[in-house]
Design a protein around this motif. Sequence first.
Motif, PDB file in Angstrom:
ATOM      1  N   ILE A 121      -3.621  -7.539  -0.332  1.00  0.00           N
ATOM      2  CA  ILE A 121      -4.407  -6.822  -1.342  1.00  0.00           C
ATOM      3  C   ILE A 121      -5.895  -7.001  -1.057  1.00  0.00           C
ATOM      4  CG2 ILE A 121      -5.073  -6.824  -3.785  1.00  0.00           C
ATOM      5  CD1 ILE A 121      -2.078  -7.450  -4.405  1.00  0.00           C
ATOM      6  N   ALA A 126      -2.713  -2.368   0.193  1.00  0.00           N
ATOM      7  CA  ALA A 126      -1.883  -2.483  -1.005  1.00  0.00           C
ATOM      8  C   ALA A 126      -0.437  -2.067  -0.757  1.00  0.00           C
ATOM      9  CB  ALA A 126      -2.489  -1.665  -2.135  1.00  0.00           C
ATOM     10  N   ALA A 154      -0.529  -4.685  -6.729  1.00  0.00           N
ATOM     11  CA  ALA A 154      -0.382  -3.959  -5.463  1.00  0.00           C
ATOM     12  C   ALA A 154      -0.001  -2.504  -5.713  1.00  0.00           C
ATOM     13  CB  ALA A 154       0.662  -4.643  -4.587  1.00  0.00           C
TER      14      ALA A 154
END
Length: 177
Positions: A121, A126, A154
């Motif tokens: 992240i 992500a 995420a």
Amino acid sequence: LARDPSLVVARERLVALYGQLGAWERAEAHYRGAREGGADLPELEYAYGVLQGLQGRWEEAALAYRRAIAANPWHARAHNNLGQVLERHRDFEAALAEYRLAASSEPTFRLARFNAGRALIALGRADAAAAELLPIVEPRDADAPRYLFGLAVAEIRSGEKRQRAIDGARISGNSTC
């Protein structure tokens, strides 16, 4: 130890226990005693790394974790904790590598996968973070809420990224905007 001062494992455990109690000098004395006895155990070095980290001595902690890894390249907790030290220095790529080594060394070590997800992240990846985090939300135990939260972050970031790409395509492909 009173009966047999050469019991290195007892000293290693005392380093960990005294560290948890904040008895730094006693923990340090047992570490030195074990090292003077010729011990070079990965668990001793790992415990010493944790002791140093508890005191905010990150460079010393990293050195101890590296010694633990040198003695046992598959020491998952040492790789994980070294990753956390690297993350403190904002070296997310190196931290991610350590987390992945920890997870491959111990496939059921969910914390290593969680930390890898967090590093992904931070690196702006992500989608990869979500893929890393999804498998660890089960079982639903005391740690699951933390892992679910990481997965949610995420997914949100991944969705925002997808939405920005869609919006960008819409703006560049539509002259009436």
